[in-house]
Design an enzyme around this catalytic site. Sequence first.
Site, PDB file in Angstrom:
ATOM      1  N   ARG A   1      31.237  36.312  69.844  1.00 37.84           N
ATOM      2  CA  ARG A   1      32.129  37.023  68.947  1.00 37.84           C
ATOM      3  C   ARG A   1      33.603  37.295  69.470  1.00 37.84           C
ATOM      4  NH1 ARG A   1      28.828  41.145  69.181  1.00 37.84           N
ATOM      5  NH2 ARG A   1      29.725  42.281  70.927  1.00 37.84           N
TER       6      ARG A   1
ATOM      7  N   ASP B   1      52.818  44.192  56.119  1.00 43.79           N
ATOM      8  CA  ASP B   1      52.162  42.986  55.406  1.00 43.79           C
ATOM      9  C   ASP B   1      53.265  41.988  55.119  1.00 43.79           C
ATOM     10  OD1 ASP B   1      50.934  41.161  53.648  1.00 43.79           O
ATOM     11  OD2 ASP B   1      49.708  42.946  52.765  1.00 43.79           O
TER      12      ASP B   1
ATOM     13  N   LYS C   1      46.325  32.894  52.412  1.00 44.34           N
ATOM     14  CA  LYS C   1      47.398  32.257  51.365  1.00 44.34           C
ATOM     15  C   LYS C   1      47.994  31.049  52.138  1.00 44.34           C
ATOM     16  CE  LYS C   1      46.746  36.194  48.879  1.00 44.34           C
ATOM     17  NZ  LYS C   1      45.546  37.076  49.230  1.00 44.34           N
TER      18      LYS C   1
ATOM     19  N   TYR D   1      49.968  46.202  48.178  1.00 45.71           N
ATOM     20  CA  TYR D   1      48.717  45.364  47.581  1.00 45.71           C
ATOM     21  C   TYR D   1      47.719  46.341  47.203  1.00 45.71           C
ATOM     22  CZ  TYR D   1      45.157  41.851  48.204  1.00 45.71           C
ATOM     23  OH  TYR D   1      44.115  41.052  48.390  1.00 45.71           O
TER      24      TYR D   1
END
Length: 414
Positions: free
Chosen positions: A76, A202, A227, A130
Amino acid sequence: MGQPTRYRKSDGSRVSGGSSDNKPPTRLVTGGRRKEWTGAVVNPPIWRASTHLYDNVANLRAAKRSNEDGRFFYGRRGSPTQWALAEALTEMEPGACGTMLFPSGVAAIACALLAVLTPGDVLLMTDSSYDPTRSYADAFLKKWGVETRYYDPLVGAGIADLICEKTRAIMMESPGSLTFEVQDVPAICKIAKEREITTLLDNTWAAAHFFRGIEQGVDIAILAGTKYIVGHSDVMLGSVTTHDKYWARVRRTAQQLGQVVSPDDAYLALRGLRTLDVRLRQHEAGGLKVARWLAEQPRVARVLHPALPDCPGHDIWQRDFSGAAGLFSFVMDGGGEEAVAALIDDLALFGIGYSWGGYESLALPVDPTPDRTATSWDAEGPVIRLNIGLEDPDDLIADLAKGLERYEKAACRK
């Protein structure tokens, strides 16, 4: 020459390794490629592992006392493939301490906000944010006891008038989602630092390459790596990069939430990262050519592209950014839903779908109106968002020209 910046310990101290003085395109190529992680090959191999083994009980117990990339512990916490990506993303942000990886951009945003907010706090968020970010704030954070107040994305230093004694964080997105207003990030960060308020950005549109948030005063820089970092529309990924003050808090929160990215996805993101500079330059050139052509079309009322003078905040983009992405919107002059469908449905080179940043072009009808509360959205007609991929822009223009003809015919029928 300065010593290379590689990974950091959990206390923020630097571990020696690769170069921080190289220019950004060079750092994209060299970042995260430590010899102990790559061996005799160019790229870090894919380390698939849930269990990490120890030589003895003493080493097992010693591992519990450290919490840093570069040290095996449990799957993890990652292995060399994830560490290499995190390190490379950190090197993109001068002044950063470390990067945590997430399975999506929304997961990164959610964790970053959780790391700095507590019940009773007030969060200031740009009105152009967003949609999933707004949804998270209006649903989860509200239920958790955090109040979100939205502000005009062009407020700049006027943010000072919106801060109250309970304001603990400011969430920015620049350019804004769908409508592409460019915020005065340095001015907002200056005010926030004076008031000891955390700033989050962001920064997905600029991909931490055309605008480096930490360097501009941002505390926590967030990317939807899905993206431009990945660039091939085949991986979901998010990242949170921060400096010494918030690094331990962000890392602890992410680990407590069990956030992890698969080594296969990290490998694909690393592969995309190496070509980010050349891809972004091509996205920029193609996007500008298409945007300028659209601005000259009689049926187009305006083009919302930060590099064009008519876009809100263009002067700030000129001052702060080193380039432009291939994502922008344009507003039609009249028409309606049927005309929009006529334009988009039969485009040959534009897919219809969410996301962006891949090599293929996309066209998407959007409506900013429902996602505005601090400001209003008034437009001459429908809005269409374009992701300009890596196709020849002349071919894209020819495709759009036919689409505009269909739009005109459909609009006249009404």
